[in-house]
Design a protein around this motif. Structure first.
Motif, PDB file in Angstrom:
ATOM      1  N   LEU A  78       0.852  -1.189   0.000  1.00  0.00           N
ATOM      2  CA  LEU A  78       0.000   0.000   0.000  1.00  0.00           C
ATOM      3  C   LEU A  78       0.884   1.235   0.000  1.00  0.00           C
ATOM      4  O   LEU A  78       1.844   1.320   0.773  1.00  0.00           O
ATOM      5  CB  LEU A  78      -0.920   0.013   1.225  1.00  0.00           C
ATOM      6  CG  LEU A  78      -1.979   1.133   1.276  1.00  0.00           C
ATOM      7  CD1 LEU A  78      -3.251   0.629   1.948  1.00  0.00           C
ATOM      8  CD2 LEU A  78      -1.470   2.369   2.027  1.00  0.00           C
ATOM      9  N   THR A  79       0.563   2.182  -0.872  1.00  0.00           N
ATOM     10  CA  THR A  79       1.298   3.443  -0.888  1.00  0.00           C
ATOM     11  C   THR A  79       0.315   4.609  -0.878  1.00  0.00           C
ATOM     12  O   THR A  79      -0.579   4.688  -1.734  1.00  0.00           O
ATOM     13  CB  THR A  79       2.233   3.554  -2.105  1.00  0.00           C
ATOM     14  OG1 THR A  79       2.843   4.850  -2.119  1.00  0.00           O
ATOM     15  CG2 THR A  79       1.490   3.334  -3.411  1.00  0.00           C
ATOM     16  N   PRO A  80       0.424   5.502   0.095  1.00  0.00           N
ATOM     17  CA  PRO A  80      -0.422   6.702   0.133  1.00  0.00           C
ATOM     18  C   PRO A  80       0.232   7.920  -0.497  1.00  0.00           C
ATOM     19  O   PRO A  80      -0.263   9.037  -0.344  1.00  0.00           O
ATOM     20  CB  PRO A  80      -0.634   6.906   1.636  1.00  0.00           C
ATOM     21  CG  PRO A  80       0.635   6.406   2.246  1.00  0.00           C
ATOM     22  CD  PRO A  80       1.178   5.331   1.349  1.00  0.00           C
ATOM     23  N   SER A 142      -5.373  -4.941   7.278  1.00  0.00           N
ATOM     24  CA  SER A 142      -5.095  -6.277   7.794  1.00  0.00           C
ATOM     25  C   SER A 142      -4.540  -7.208   6.721  1.00  0.00           C
ATOM     26  O   SER A 142      -3.901  -8.215   7.042  1.00  0.00           O
ATOM     27  CB  SER A 142      -6.372  -6.887   8.395  1.00  0.00           C
ATOM     28  OG  SER A 142      -7.393  -6.966   7.405  1.00  0.00           O
ATOM     29  N   ARG A 143      -4.759  -6.893   5.460  1.00  0.00           N
ATOM     30  CA  ARG A 143      -4.265  -7.732   4.361  1.00  0.00           C
ATOM     31  C   ARG A 143      -3.003  -7.159   3.712  1.00  0.00           C
ATOM     32  O   ARG A 143      -2.448  -7.772   2.802  1.00  0.00           O
ATOM     33  CB  ARG A 143      -5.354  -7.894   3.293  1.00  0.00           C
ATOM     34  CG  ARG A 143      -6.650  -8.486   3.819  1.00  0.00           C
ATOM     35  CD  ARG A 143      -7.540  -8.938   2.702  1.00  0.00           C
ATOM     36  NE  ARG A 143      -6.909  -9.966   1.886  1.00  0.00           N
ATOM     37  CZ  ARG A 143      -7.460 -10.497   0.800  1.00  0.00           C
ATOM     38  NH1 ARG A 143      -8.648 -10.075   0.387  1.00  0.00           N
ATOM     39  NH2 ARG A 143      -6.825 -11.417   0.100  1.00  0.00           N
ATOM     40  N   VAL A 144      -2.582  -5.993   4.162  1.00  0.00           N
ATOM     41  CA  VAL A 144      -1.411  -5.338   3.575  1.00  0.00           C
ATOM     42  C   VAL A 144      -0.142  -5.877   4.215  1.00  0.00           C
ATOM     43  O   VAL A 144      -0.055  -6.005   5.440  1.00  0.00           O
ATOM     44  CB  VAL A 144      -1.499  -3.810   3.759  1.00  0.00           C
ATOM     45  CG1 VAL A 144      -0.211  -3.131   3.298  1.00  0.00           C
ATOM     46  CG2 VAL A 144      -2.693  -3.260   2.988  1.00  0.00           C
ATOM     47  N   GLY A 145       0.846  -6.199   3.371  1.00  0.00           N
ATOM     48  CA  GLY A 145       2.120  -6.695   3.888  1.00  0.00           C
ATOM     49  C   GLY A 145       3.076  -5.594   4.289  1.00  0.00           C
ATOM     50  O   GLY A 145       3.764  -5.691   5.305  1.00  0.00           O
ATOM     51  N   LYS A 146       3.113  -4.515   3.510  1.00  0.00           N
ATOM     52  CA  LYS A 146       4.007  -3.386   3.791  1.00  0.00           C
ATOM     53  C   LYS A 146       3.372  -2.105   3.295  1.00  0.00           C
ATOM     54  O   LYS A 146       2.603  -2.104   2.325  1.00  0.00           O
ATOM     55  CB  LYS A 146       5.370  -3.572   3.127  1.00  0.00           C
ATOM     56  CG  LYS A 146       6.197  -4.724   3.661  1.00  0.00           C
ATOM     57  CD  LYS A 146       7.529  -4.809   2.945  1.00  0.00           C
ATOM     58  CE  LYS A 146       8.350  -5.992   3.457  1.00  0.00           C
ATOM     59  NZ  LYS A 146       7.729  -7.278   3.058  1.00  0.00           N
ATOM     60  N   VAL A 147       3.717  -1.007   3.936  1.00  0.00           N
ATOM     61  CA  VAL A 147       3.305   0.331   3.505  1.00  0.00           C
ATOM     62  C   VAL A 147       4.548   1.068   3.025  1.00  0.00           C
ATOM     63  O   VAL A 147       5.542   1.166   3.749  1.00  0.00           O
ATOM     64  CB  VAL A 147       2.625   1.110   4.645  1.00  0.00           C
ATOM     65  CG1 VAL A 147       2.298   2.535   4.195  1.00  0.00           C
ATOM     66  CG2 VAL A 147       1.359   0.400   5.096  1.00  0.00           C
ATOM     67  N   LEU A 148       4.496   1.576   1.808  1.00  0.00           N
ATOM     68  CA  LEU A 148       5.609   2.330   1.227  1.00  0.00           C
ATOM     69  C   LEU A 148       5.200   3.793   1.096  1.00  0.00           C
ATOM     70  O   LEU A 148       4.164   4.098   0.494  1.00  0.00           O
ATOM     71  CB  LEU A 148       5.976   1.786  -0.153  1.00  0.00           C
ATOM     72  CG  LEU A 148       6.650   0.417  -0.217  1.00  0.00           C
ATOM     73  CD1 LEU A 148       6.858   0.017  -1.673  1.00  0.00           C
ATOM     74  CD2 LEU A 148       7.971   0.423   0.511  1.00  0.00           C
ATOM     75  N   ILE A 149       5.999   4.688   1.641  1.00  0.00           N
ATOM     76  CA  ILE A 149       5.693   6.111   1.549  1.00  0.00           C
ATOM     77  C   ILE A 149       6.925   6.865   1.060  1.00  0.00           C
ATOM     78  O   ILE A 149       8.057   6.471   1.317  1.00  0.00           O
ATOM     79  CB  ILE A 149       5.206   6.698   2.891  1.00  0.00           C
ATOM     80  CG1 ILE A 149       6.333   6.674   3.936  1.00  0.00           C
ATOM     81  CG2 ILE A 149       3.992   5.946   3.402  1.00  0.00           C
ATOM     82  CD1 ILE A 149       5.967   7.368   5.242  1.00  0.00           C
ATOM     83  N   GLU A 171      -0.658   5.544  11.093  1.00  0.00           N
ATOM     84  CA  GLU A 171      -1.264   5.220  12.385  1.00  0.00           C
ATOM     85  C   GLU A 171      -2.076   3.933  12.295  1.00  0.00           C
ATOM     86  O   GLU A 171      -2.057   3.107  13.221  1.00  0.00           O
ATOM     87  CB  GLU A 171      -2.140   6.382  12.849  1.00  0.00           C
ATOM     88  CG  GLU A 171      -2.591   6.274  14.287  1.00  0.00           C
ATOM     89  CD  GLU A 171      -3.265   7.538  14.788  1.00  0.00           C
ATOM     90  OE1 GLU A 171      -3.797   7.517  15.906  1.00  0.00           O
ATOM     91  OE2 GLU A 171      -3.243   8.545  14.044  1.00  0.00           O
ATOM     92  N   CYS A 172      -2.775   3.747  11.171  1.00  0.00           N
ATOM     93  CA  CYS A 172      -3.504   2.488  10.952  1.00  0.00           C
ATOM     94  C   CYS A 172      -2.544   1.315  10.851  1.00  0.00           C
ATOM     95  O   CYS A 172      -2.813   0.221  11.374  1.00  0.00           O
ATOM     96  CB  CYS A 172      -4.345   2.587   9.687  1.00  0.00           C
ATOM     97  SG  CYS A 172      -5.713   3.770   9.761  1.00  0.00           S
ATOM     98  N   ALA A 173      -1.420   1.527  10.160  1.00  0.00           N
ATOM     99  CA  ALA A 173      -0.423   0.463  10.028  1.00  0.00           C
ATOM    100  C   ALA A 173       0.164   0.097  11.383  1.00  0.00           C
ATOM    101  O   ALA A 173       0.423  -1.080  11.668  1.00  0.00           O
ATOM    102  CB  ALA A 173       0.679   0.906   9.069  1.00  0.00           C
ATOM    103  N   LYS A 174       0.369   1.083  12.231  1.00  0.00           N
ATOM    104  CA  LYS A 174       0.877   0.822  13.577  1.00  0.00           C
ATOM    105  C   LYS A 174      -0.109  -0.016  14.381  1.00  0.00           C
ATOM    106  O   LYS A 174       0.282  -0.921  15.138  1.00  0.00           O
ATOM    107  CB  LYS A 174       1.138   2.156  14.279  1.00  0.00           C
ATOM    108  CG  LYS A 174       1.846   2.025  15.626  1.00  0.00           C
ATOM    109  CD  LYS A 174       3.301   1.673  15.434  1.00  0.00           C
ATOM    110  CE  LYS A 174       4.047   1.712  16.750  1.00  0.00           C
ATOM    111  NZ  LYS A 174       5.474   1.359  16.594  1.00  0.00           N
ATOM    112  N   GLU A 175      -1.385   0.250  14.208  1.00  0.00           N
ATOM    113  CA  GLU A 175      -2.419  -0.496  14.928  1.00  0.00           C
ATOM    114  C   GLU A 175      -2.473  -1.953  14.485  1.00  0.00           C
ATOM    115  O   GLU A 175      -2.736  -2.849  15.292  1.00  0.00           O
ATOM    116  CB  GLU A 175      -3.779   0.183  14.689  1.00  0.00           C
ATOM    117  CG  GLU A 175      -4.929  -0.426  15.457  1.00  0.00           C
ATOM    118  CD  GLU A 175      -4.828  -0.174  16.948  1.00  0.00           C
ATOM    119  OE1 GLU A 175      -5.448  -0.946  17.705  1.00  0.00           O
ATOM    120  OE2 GLU A 175      -4.138   0.779  17.349  1.00  0.00           O
ATOM    121  N   HIS A 176      -2.213  -2.217  13.205  1.00  0.00           N
ATOM    122  CA  HIS A 176      -2.256  -3.575  12.663  1.00  0.00           C
ATOM    123  C   HIS A 176      -0.876  -4.238  12.618  1.00  0.00           C
ATOM    124  O   HIS A 176      -0.727  -5.313  12.034  1.00  0.00           O
ATOM    125  CB  HIS A 176      -2.841  -3.563  11.246  1.00  0.00           C
ATOM    126  CG  HIS A 176      -4.318  -3.363  11.200  1.00  0.00           C
ATOM    127  ND1 HIS A 176      -4.901  -2.115  11.269  1.00  0.00           N
ATOM    128  CD2 HIS A 176      -5.342  -4.255  11.096  1.00  0.00           C
ATOM    129  CE1 HIS A 176      -6.219  -2.250  11.197  1.00  0.00           C
ATOM    130  NE2 HIS A 176      -6.514  -3.536  11.086  1.00  0.00           N
TER     131      HIS A 176
END
Length: 267
Positions: A78-80, A142-149, A171-176
């Motif tokens: 996921l990338t925002p 919950s289904r994302v393996g990594k977040v790239l920013i 913040e969502c990634a930290k929660e999951h």
């Protein structure tokens, strides 16, 4: 008898940047022979600029070398930050040896067009990409393996300024318990500390959030359209740079190695 010619010839110091780049000549006495001592500040500055340009041009190549170790097959990313060229090149390089899916937040209301262009470039490289609304980030995390920013600047404390909405995603990634990878070249590192975080957030046109047709609501609510977000270092797991990967706690050491102590004091 010592001559005072050198002191008398020195004129007033000019503050012009053009004068700073002018080649200067100095004469010094060696025995009975006068020798011209050439101080070419211009060539030093030009060479420094060329070195910086070469470093910036090679940033993507050095970062791309780590793609195989960081991305796995059939992984959902996921990338925002669809406006980051560094993230784009990172994903394109990874697609040569890995097969994965990329979720892209639409970044309403400022970067919707950029988001679609980003998704098209990934699709042209046979990368499966899905554009999702910003409001669904928590549901799919919950289904994302990594977040790239991607970032605009990285501060000495390990925090960074990036596109609006990224702080919520992190913040969502930290929660999951989803790892957040920040991709940034070394030239984006700043020796400053973000004491006043509100001053880092630039506000854009609020008309994109509340159009003119809904002007009746203007007097009843406060509408702001931030263009950037500040992400705290606790929400970032690793910085991927052109010289390797580093924890946010180690960023201060990287900055000390690349900035002189005289340059850090900007007062």
């Amino acid at each position: 008898m010592t001559s005072n010619k050198a002191s008398s010839d020195s004129g007033p110091v000019s503050a012009s940047m053009f004068q700073l780049l002018v080649t200067s000549h100095k004469e010094k006495d060696v025995g009975n022979v006068k020798v011209n001592e050439k101080s070419d500040l211009r060539s030093v500055i030009i060479q420094g600029i060329r070195d910086l340009m070469d470093e910036i041009q090679s940033v993507h190549e050095n970062i791309e070398l780590m793609t195989v170790d960081l991305i796995h097959d059939n992984e959902i990313l996921l990338t925002p930050t669809p406006g980051s060229s560094t993230v784009l090149n990172f994903l394109l390089k990874a697609s040569l040896k890995r097969k994965f899916t990329v979720l892209i937040t639409e970044n309403y209301p400022n970067d919707i067009e950029i988001c679609h262009r980003f998704a098209k470039k990934l699709a042209d490289a046979n990368i499966e990409s899905v554009i999702i609304p910003d409001s669904t980030v928590f549901a799919v995390m919950s289904r994302v393996g990594k977040v790239l920013i991607g970032t605009r600047s990285v501060f000495v404390n390990g925090g960074c300024v990036t596109a609006a909405g990224v702080a919520t995603v992190c913040e969502c990634a930290k929660e999951h318990r989803t790892p957040v990878f920040t991709v940034a070249g070394l030239y984006k590192f700043s020796p400053c500390y973000p004491f006043d975080r509100n001053s880092l957030i630039e506000v854009g046109n609020s008309g994109k959030v509340l159009p003119y047709e809904d002007s009746d609501l203007v007097g009843k609510c406060e509408v702001t359209n931030p263009l950037y977000d500040y992400v705290i270092p606790e929400h970032i797991d690793i910085y991927i740079t052109n010289i390797g990967g580093f924890s946010p706690n180690f960023i201060y050491r990287i900055i000390l190695d690349n900035y002189s102590t005289d340059d850090v004091d900007l007062s």
